[in-house]
Motif scaffolding. Structure first.
Motif, PDB file in Angstrom:
ATOM      1  N   HIS A 123       0.846  -1.197   0.000  1.00 55.88           N
ATOM      2  CA  HIS A 123       0.000   0.000   0.000  1.00 55.88           C
ATOM      3  C   HIS A 123       0.881   1.248   0.000  1.00 55.88           C
ATOM      4  O   HIS A 123       1.927   1.282   0.644  1.00 55.88           O
ATOM      5  CB  HIS A 123      -0.917  -0.009   1.226  1.00 55.88           C
ATOM      6  N   GLN A 124       0.458   2.282  -0.722  1.00 56.46           N
ATOM      7  CA  GLN A 124       1.277   3.486  -0.846  1.00 56.46           C
ATOM      8  C   GLN A 124       1.575   4.121   0.508  1.00 56.46           C
ATOM      9  O   GLN A 124       2.686   4.593   0.750  1.00 56.46           O
ATOM     10  CB  GLN A 124       0.600   4.504  -1.764  1.00 56.46           C
ATOM     11  N   VAL A 125       0.611   4.135   1.417  1.00 53.53           N
ATOM     12  CA  VAL A 125       0.844   4.736   2.732  1.00 53.53           C
ATOM     13  C   VAL A 125       1.906   3.955   3.496  1.00 53.53           C
ATOM     14  O   VAL A 125       2.755   4.539   4.176  1.00 53.53           O
ATOM     15  CB  VAL A 125      -0.472   4.820   3.533  1.00 53.53           C
ATOM     16  N   THR A 126       1.885   2.634   3.370  1.00 57.71           N
ATOM     17  CA  THR A 126       2.893   1.804   4.030  1.00 57.71           C
ATOM     18  C   THR A 126       4.273   2.094   3.456  1.00 57.71           C
ATOM     19  O   THR A 126       5.264   2.207   4.197  1.00 57.71           O
ATOM     20  CB  THR A 126       2.555   0.306   3.874  1.00 57.71           C
ATOM     21  N   ILE A 127       4.358   2.233   2.151  1.00 61.31           N
ATOM     22  CA  ILE A 127       5.636   2.538   1.503  1.00 61.31           C
ATOM     23  C   ILE A 127       6.140   3.916   1.944  1.00 61.31           C
ATOM     24  O   ILE A 127       7.324   4.083   2.261  1.00 61.31           O
ATOM     25  CB  ILE A 127       5.501   2.445  -0.031  1.00 61.31           C
ATOM     26  N   THR A 128       5.244   4.891   2.007  1.00 62.15           N
ATOM     27  CA  THR A 128       5.619   6.230   2.467  1.00 62.15           C
ATOM     28  C   THR A 128       6.139   6.173   3.902  1.00 62.15           C
ATOM     29  O   THR A 128       7.141   6.811   4.243  1.00 62.15           O
ATOM     30  CB  THR A 128       4.417   7.183   2.372  1.00 62.15           C
ATOM     31  N   CYS A 129       5.472   5.397   4.732  1.00 63.33           N
ATOM     32  CA  CYS A 129       5.921   5.231   6.115  1.00 63.33           C
ATOM     33  C   CYS A 129       7.272   4.517   6.156  1.00 63.33           C
ATOM     34  O   CYS A 129       8.120   4.827   7.002  1.00 63.33           O
ATOM     35  CB  CYS A 129       4.868   4.460   6.897  1.00 63.33           C
ATOM     36  N   GLN A 153      13.281  -4.786   0.722  1.00 57.16           N
ATOM     37  CA  GLN A 153      11.863  -4.816   1.065  1.00 57.16           C
ATOM     38  C   GLN A 153      11.046  -3.769   0.323  1.00 57.16           C
ATOM     39  O   GLN A 153      10.085  -4.095  -0.369  1.00 57.16           O
ATOM     40  CB  GLN A 153      11.689  -4.629   2.576  1.00 57.16           C
ATOM     41  N   LEU A 154      11.430  -2.504   0.460  1.00 53.36           N
ATOM     42  CA  LEU A 154      10.583  -1.425  -0.047  1.00 53.36           C
ATOM     43  C   LEU A 154      10.658  -1.227  -1.556  1.00 53.36           C
ATOM     44  O   LEU A 154       9.626  -1.083  -2.213  1.00 53.36           O
ATOM     45  CB  LEU A 154      10.931  -0.115   0.667  1.00 53.36           C
ATOM     46  N   LEU A 155      11.862  -1.194  -2.118  1.00 50.31           N
ATOM     47  CA  LEU A 155      11.993  -0.914  -3.553  1.00 50.31           C
ATOM     48  C   LEU A 155      11.291  -1.941  -4.439  1.00 50.31           C
ATOM     49  O   LEU A 155      10.560  -1.546  -5.358  1.00 50.31           O
ATOM     50  CB  LEU A 155      13.463  -0.788  -3.948  1.00 50.31           C
ATOM     51  N   PRO A 156      11.472  -3.238  -4.208  1.00 48.55           N
ATOM     52  CA  PRO A 156      10.764  -4.189  -5.075  1.00 48.55           C
ATOM     53  C   PRO A 156       9.239  -4.036  -5.017  1.00 48.55           C
ATOM     54  O   PRO A 156       8.567  -4.081  -6.050  1.00 48.55           O
ATOM     55  CB  PRO A 156      11.197  -5.559  -4.540  1.00 48.55           C
ATOM     56  N   VAL A 157       8.724  -3.810  -3.829  1.00 45.40           N
ATOM     57  CA  VAL A 157       7.279  -3.645  -3.666  1.00 45.40           C
ATOM     58  C   VAL A 157       6.809  -2.350  -4.314  1.00 45.40           C
ATOM     59  O   VAL A 157       5.778  -2.320  -4.996  1.00 45.40           O
ATOM     60  CB  VAL A 157       6.918  -3.675  -2.157  1.00 45.40           C
ATOM     61  N   ALA A 158       7.573  -1.261  -4.125  1.00 49.93           N
ATOM     62  CA  ALA A 158       7.192   0.029  -4.712  1.00 49.93           C
ATOM     63  C   ALA A 158       7.210  -0.039  -6.239  1.00 49.93           C
ATOM     64  O   ALA A 158       6.314   0.491  -6.899  1.00 49.93           O
ATOM     65  CB  ALA A 158       8.128   1.123  -4.213  1.00 49.93           C
ATOM     66  N   ARG A 159       8.224  -0.690  -6.798  1.00 48.31           N
ATOM     67  CA  ARG A 159       8.283  -0.810  -8.260  1.00 48.31           C
ATOM     68  C   ARG A 159       7.092  -1.597  -8.798  1.00 48.31           C
ATOM     69  O   ARG A 159       6.533  -1.245  -9.826  1.00 48.31           O
ATOM     70  CB  ARG A 159       9.586  -1.475  -8.673  1.00 48.31           C
ATOM     71  N   GLN A 160       6.718  -2.641  -8.080  1.00 47.73           N
ATOM     72  CA  GLN A 160       5.618  -3.478  -8.539  1.00 47.73           C
ATOM     73  C   GLN A 160       4.260  -2.794  -8.360  1.00 47.73           C
ATOM     74  O   GLN A 160       3.431  -2.819  -9.261  1.00 47.73           O
ATOM     75  CB  GLN A 160       5.620  -4.813  -7.793  1.00 47.73           C
ATOM     76  N   SER A 161       4.028  -2.175  -7.199  1.00 46.15           N
ATOM     77  CA  SER A 161       2.699  -1.632  -6.937  1.00 46.15           C
ATOM     78  C   SER A 161       2.517  -0.188  -7.406  1.00 46.15           C
ATOM     79  O   SER A 161       1.419   0.198  -7.797  1.00 46.15           O
ATOM     80  CB  SER A 161       2.358  -1.736  -5.448  1.00 46.15           C
ATOM     81  N   LEU A 162       3.581   0.609  -7.390  1.00 47.82           N
ATOM     82  CA  LEU A 162       3.456   2.016  -7.766  1.00 47.82           C
ATOM     83  C   LEU A 162       4.065   2.326  -9.124  1.00 47.82           C
ATOM     84  O   LEU A 162       3.677   3.285  -9.775  1.00 47.82           O
ATOM     85  CB  LEU A 162       4.131   2.906  -6.706  1.00 47.82           C
ATOM     86  N   GLY A 163       5.057   1.547  -9.523  1.00 45.29           N
ATOM     87  CA  GLY A 163       5.754   1.789 -10.782  1.00 45.29           C
ATOM     88  C   GLY A 163       7.111   2.428 -10.539  1.00 45.29           C
ATOM     89  O   GLY A 163       7.333   3.097  -9.524  1.00 45.29           O
ATOM     90  N   ALA A 164       8.010   2.233 -11.470  1.00 50.07           N
ATOM     91  CA  ALA A 164       9.391   2.710 -11.321  1.00 50.07           C
ATOM     92  C   ALA A 164       9.495   4.229 -11.357  1.00 50.07           C
ATOM     93  O   ALA A 164      10.436   4.801 -10.808  1.00 50.07           O
ATOM     94  CB  ALA A 164      10.268   2.116 -12.419  1.00 50.07           C
TER      95      ALA A 164
END
Length: 195
Positions: A123-129, A153-164
């Motif tokens: 989730h974007q809020v989790t990534i921001t946190c 942890q964060l970068l792979p998830v952010a790339r997948q869910s939010l985009g590079a």
């Protein structure tokens, strides 16, 4: 538009910044000061003021405002865990800005774990946190832990869910590069990876 008029320009939609944000933050707080705490507006006005104080680099003044806002949320709001967590991560950022890094780190760890449990890791809020946690790790010179959190942890998830190209993903890349750059134990391979 409601209370958000104190944060964004009606014409262009941009967030106010600098002294304009601060002036409007104070005006917002004064406007809603007389309202009952439980209606939400006075608490939201305090958050607008605290954010404005932080944007003009006055975190010492923002700290008691954030603490008061958090107390109101805990005391009067229905159980709005998301609002409480958001205010707690803002508190963590403020503590970091005034040099209370260890307190900020402990709070960031707790809030990040709660967001993961509430919304999941993607989730974007989790990534921001998670970015806030990585910044706390960076400021306390825990570069290895910051690198591991961001890279594994964060970068792979952010790339997948939010985009590079998403701004949160780009911020994670920046935090990773800074953690490697400032780490005196970083190897040449670490520096090449951070490029």
């Amino acid at each position: 538009m409601g209370i958000r008029k104190w944060q964004r320009c009606f014409d262009c939609g941009e967030m106010f910044h600098g002294v304009v944000a601060l002036t409007l933050g104070w005006a917002c707080w004064k406007t809603y000061l007389g309202r009952p705490e439980w209606d939400g507006y006075s608490c939201y006005a305090m958050q607008i003021l605290a954010n404005a104080l932080r944007t003009v680099r006055r975190p010492e003044e923002a700290l008691p405002v954030i603490e008061a806002s958090l107390a109101v949320l805990r005391r009067f709001s229905p159980p709005d865990l998301e609002a409480i967590l958001t205010t707690r991560i803002n508190l963590s950022g403020c503590l970091l800005e005034i040099g209370r890094q260890d307190e900020a780190l402990a709070l960031s760890r707790d809030v990040y774990a709660e967001w993961v449990a509430l919304k999941g890791v993607s989730h974007q809020v989790t990534i921001t946190c998670g970015i806030s946690l990585a910044n706390s790790l960076f400021m306390t010179k825990r570069w290895d832990e910051a690198r591991t959190l961001v890279r594994d942890q964060l970068l792979p998830v952010a790339r997948q869910s939010l985009g590079a190209d998403h701004h949160e993903t780009l911020k994670l890349n920046q935090v990773l590069a800074e953690a490697v750059h400032y780490d005196p134990t970083a190897t040449r391979d670490d520096l090449l990876e951070a490029e």
